[in-house]
Design a protein around this motif. Structure first.
Motif, PDB file in Angstrom:
ATOM      1  N   GLY A 267     -13.725  -2.791   1.709  1.00 20.74           N
ATOM      2  CA  GLY A 267     -13.032  -3.329   0.549  1.00 20.74           C
ATOM      3  C   GLY A 267     -12.542  -2.290  -0.436  1.00 20.74           C
ATOM      4  N   ALA A 268     -12.754  -2.576  -1.731  1.00 24.98           N
ATOM      5  CA  ALA A 268     -12.170  -1.771  -2.805  1.00 24.98           C
ATOM      6  C   ALA A 268     -12.595  -0.313  -2.752  1.00 24.98           C
ATOM      7  N   LEU A 269     -13.760  -0.011  -2.207  1.00 16.56           N
ATOM      8  CA  LEU A 269     -14.228   1.371  -2.123  1.00 16.56           C
ATOM      9  C   LEU A 269     -13.214   2.273  -1.430  1.00 16.56           C
ATOM     10  N   ILE A 270     -12.536   1.746  -0.423  1.00 16.96           N
ATOM     11  CA  ILE A 270     -11.539   2.527   0.303  1.00 16.96           C
ATOM     12  C   ILE A 270     -10.117   2.105  -0.069  1.00 16.96           C
ATOM     13  N   LEU A 271      -9.923   0.816  -0.370  1.00 18.06           N
ATOM     14  CA  LEU A 271      -8.575   0.313  -0.655  1.00 18.06           C
ATOM     15  C   LEU A 271      -8.029   0.849  -1.976  1.00 18.06           C
ATOM     16  N   ASP A 272      -8.866   0.911  -2.992  1.00 19.14           N
ATOM     17  CA  ASP A 272      -8.396   1.404  -4.297  1.00 19.14           C
ATOM     18  C   ASP A 272      -7.891   2.843  -4.210  1.00 19.14           C
ATOM     19  N   PRO A 273      -8.648   3.768  -3.602  1.00 13.53           N
ATOM     20  CA  PRO A 273      -8.118   5.138  -3.492  1.00 13.53           C
ATOM     21  C   PRO A 273      -6.906   5.247  -2.563  1.00 13.53           C
ATOM     22  N   ILE A 274      -6.823   4.382  -1.549  1.00 13.21           N
ATOM     23  CA  ILE A 274      -5.627   4.381  -0.694  1.00 13.21           C
ATOM     24  C   ILE A 274      -4.401   4.032  -1.527  1.00 13.21           C
ATOM     25  N   ALA A 277      -3.569   6.825  -4.213  1.00 13.38           N
ATOM     26  CA  ALA A 277      -2.973   8.033  -3.632  1.00 13.38           C
ATOM     27  C   ALA A 277      -1.546   7.765  -3.174  1.00 13.38           C
ATOM     28  N   MET A 278      -1.319   6.605  -2.593  1.00 15.73           N
ATOM     29  CA  MET A 278       0.024   6.264  -2.131  1.00 15.73           C
ATOM     30  C   MET A 278       0.985   6.162  -3.308  1.00 15.73           C
ATOM     31  N   GLN A 279       0.558   5.487  -4.356  1.00 17.93           N
ATOM     32  CA  GLN A 279       1.417   5.332  -5.531  1.00 17.93           C
ATOM     33  C   GLN A 279       1.667   6.669  -6.220  1.00 17.93           C
ATOM     34  N   ASP A 280       0.631   7.506  -6.292  1.00 22.32           N
ATOM     35  CA  ASP A 280       0.795   8.818  -6.914  1.00 22.32           C
ATOM     36  C   ASP A 280       1.773   9.684  -6.127  1.00 22.32           C
ATOM     37  N   SER A 281       1.735   9.579  -4.809  1.00 16.81           N
ATOM     38  CA  SER A 281       2.642  10.368  -3.965  1.00 16.81           C
ATOM     39  C   SER A 281       4.080   9.869  -4.062  1.00 16.81           C
ATOM     40  N   LEU A 282       4.231   8.561  -4.115  1.00 17.26           N
ATOM     41  CA  LEU A 282       5.582   7.982  -4.160  1.00 17.26           C
ATOM     42  C   LEU A 282       6.217   8.123  -5.544  1.00 17.26           C
ATOM     43  N   LYS A 283       5.394   8.094  -6.596  1.00 15.95           N
ATOM     44  CA  LYS A 283       5.857   8.257  -7.976  1.00 15.95           C
ATOM     45  C   LYS A 283       7.043   7.355  -8.309  1.00 15.95           C
ATOM     46  N   GLY A 284       6.966   6.126  -7.825  1.00 17.56           N
ATOM     47  CA  GLY A 284       8.008   5.159  -8.151  1.00 17.56           C
ATOM     48  C   GLY A 284       9.302   5.320  -7.374  1.00 17.56           C
ATOM     49  N   LYS A 285       9.373   6.315  -6.478  1.00 17.60           N
ATOM     50  CA  LYS A 285      10.604   6.540  -5.715  1.00 17.60           C
ATOM     51  C   LYS A 285      10.831   5.461  -4.668  1.00 17.60           C
ATOM     52  N   ARG A 286       9.764   4.892  -4.165  1.00 19.86           N
ATOM     53  CA  ARG A 286       9.843   3.818  -3.169  1.00 19.86           C
ATOM     54  C   ARG A 286       8.843   2.734  -3.538  1.00 19.86           C
ATOM     55  N   GLU A 287       9.170   1.509  -3.168  1.00 20.88           N
ATOM     56  CA  GLU A 287       8.256   0.393  -3.356  1.00 20.88           C
ATOM     57  C   GLU A 287       7.704  -0.026  -2.004  1.00 20.88           C
ATOM     58  N   ALA A 288       6.417  -0.199  -1.923  1.00 19.11           N
ATOM     59  CA  ALA A 288       5.801  -0.613  -0.662  1.00 19.11           C
ATOM     60  C   ALA A 288       4.592  -1.492  -0.950  1.00 19.11           C
ATOM     61  N   GLN A 289       4.417  -2.496  -0.132  1.00 23.58           N
ATOM     62  CA  GLN A 289       3.313  -3.432  -0.292  1.00 23.58           C
ATOM     63  C   GLN A 289       2.253  -3.175   0.773  1.00 23.58           C
ATOM     64  N   ILE A 290       0.987  -3.185   0.364  1.00 20.72           N
ATOM     65  CA  ILE A 290      -0.131  -3.073   1.299  1.00 20.72           C
ATOM     66  C   ILE A 290      -0.852  -4.414   1.363  1.00 20.72           C
ATOM     67  N   VAL A 291      -1.029  -4.930   2.569  1.00 21.90           N
ATOM     68  CA  VAL A 291      -1.791  -6.172   2.766  1.00 21.90           C
ATOM     69  C   VAL A 291      -2.834  -5.919   3.850  1.00 21.90           C
ATOM     70  N   LEU A 292      -3.823  -6.789   3.914  1.00 19.29           N
ATOM     71  CA  LEU A 292      -4.873  -6.662   4.920  1.00 19.29           C
ATOM     72  C   LEU A 292      -4.562  -7.556   6.114  1.00 19.29           C
ATOM     73  N   SER A 293      -5.022  -7.142   7.263  1.00 21.22           N
ATOM     74  CA  SER A 293      -4.851  -7.940   8.476  1.00 21.22           C
ATOM     75  C   SER A 293      -5.540  -9.289   8.318  1.00 21.22           C
ATOM     76  N   SER A 294      -4.847 -10.346   8.724  1.00 25.51           N
ATOM     77  CA  SER A 294      -5.456 -11.677   8.703  1.00 25.51           C
ATOM     78  C   SER A 294      -6.047 -12.045  10.055  1.00 25.51           C
ATOM     79  N   LEU A 295      -5.786 -11.211  11.073  1.00 21.39           N
ATOM     80  CA  LEU A 295      -6.265 -11.506  12.432  1.00 21.39           C
ATOM     81  C   LEU A 295      -7.465 -10.668  12.828  1.00 21.39           C
ATOM     82  N   ASN A 296      -7.667  -9.548  12.115  1.00 21.68           N
ATOM     83  CA  ASN A 296      -8.781  -8.643  12.414  1.00 21.68           C
ATOM     84  C   ASN A 296      -8.788  -8.237  13.886  1.00 21.68           C
TER      85      ASN A 296
END
Length: 321
Positions: A267-274, A277-296
């Motif tokens: 959960g958040a322990l790994i998802l929050d830093p992911i 880091a992604m947002q810090d790298s992109l710096k608003g240049k690109r928009e991208a959505q992260i979702v979790l697998s619903s099928l596992n």
């Protein structure tokens, strides 16, 4: 007589199978069986793979259906020109086994084979978190790290079928060995075993004399109780993953990421830093959505089912479900 397809997901410890009629009608329950190891590959194939397929066929044939094709998702590298397994790290006994030819001759139906992460991406697109999405990347973070890339509704496999080997992108100059033989790969820095190995280097682990064979869930428990060293190893791994995802988004202009695998379940322990880091790298240049697998763990076998439907019917867009 009605026709049916079988989808298979061949993992390192479990095999899964599912069946459906043509056009995705009458989807069966997923059958999951543990892999029983034997001394010889031929015997292992017969006792596990063939036995599983035959059990599914028996049920379907009682309803007067005829097998029309088999799709196979494998946690292994294979030669796309011959269908022969090149390397299966979790079960090297199968290395060199001509699985495509074997199944074609045994069942006399079309066989389609795909890498497990690629098949999982197809499964997510058809029945999971990426349903209806034409451009996305599925990333699995577990014992290893892999991905399936879908661009303009087509699976990106590359010239040799090796596209999406996300875990073997070099992300660090540290001399941390990866299973591929290189150092500093994403898999060596951020997979489940990598997180465990990193924690074993911490002051907390050494001072409290913790067991060598500890599991990820034990580190998760420590992190949730505020143990800094445990929190830090998840943040470090998440940063590597997030930065890598940002690079993919910039390179491929893909706005949608689906995350799966055992490590993501913390959960958040790994998802929050992911995400950070992604947002810090992109710096608003690109928009991208992260979702979790619903099928596992079921996305691979569903993807294998869609794979054979696409192969037999020659469709660019698959609408099984």
């Amino acid at each position: 007589m009605r026709e049916f397809y079988i989808g298979l997901d061949l993992g390192g410890t479990y095999f899964r199978a599912i069946a459906c009629d043509k056009n995705g009608q009458n989807l069966s329950e997923i059958r999951k069986v543990p892999l029983v190891r034997t001394a010889q590959v031929q015997l292992e194939v017969e006792n596990n793979l063939i036995a599983l397929i035959n059990r599914v066929c028996t049920v379907q044939q009682k309803e007067h259906k005829e097998l029309a094709g088999i799709g196979v998702a494998m946690a292994a590298m294979f030669d796309r020109s011959t269908g022969k397994i090149s390397s299966w790290p979790n079960n090297n006994k199968w290395n060199g086994f001509p699985i495509l030819q074997y199944l074609e001759e045994y069942y006399n139906v079309p066989i389609a084979i795909e890498d497990d992460a690629n098949a999982a991406a197809l499964g997510e697109q058809l029945k999971g978190s990426a349903k209806g999405v034409d451009d996305f990347i599925y990333v699995t973070i577990s014992t290893g790290i892999g991905s399936g890339i879908v661009i303009n509704n087509n699976l990106l496999t590359g010239k040799h079928g090796w596209a999406g080997e996300l875990g073997h992108i070099k992300v660090s100059d540290e001399k941390v060995a990866c299973t591929c033989g290189a150092n500093g790969c994403l898999q060596a820095m951020a997979s489940g075993p990598a997180i465990i190995n990193r924690f074993k280097e911490t002051k907390t682990f050494k001072e409290y004399g913790m067991k060598q064979n500890m599991e990820l869930k034990e580190i998760e428990l420590l992190a949730n109780h505020g143990v800094k060293d445990a929190v830090d190893v998840f943040q470090r791994a998440g940063s590597y993953i997030g930065n890598t995802l940002a690079n993919l988004i910039i390179l491929l202009d893909v706005p949608f990421i689906v995350l799966g695998g055992g490590v993501i379940k913390v959960g958040a322990l790994i998802l929050d830093p992911i995400r950070k880091a992604m947002q810090d790298s992109l710096k608003g240049k690109r928009e991208a959505q992260i979702v979790l697998s619903s099928l596992n763990d079921e996305n691979g076998v569903i993807g294998a089912l869609s794979l054979i439907d696409k192969y037999v019917n020659g469709m660019n867009t698959i609408n099984l479900f």
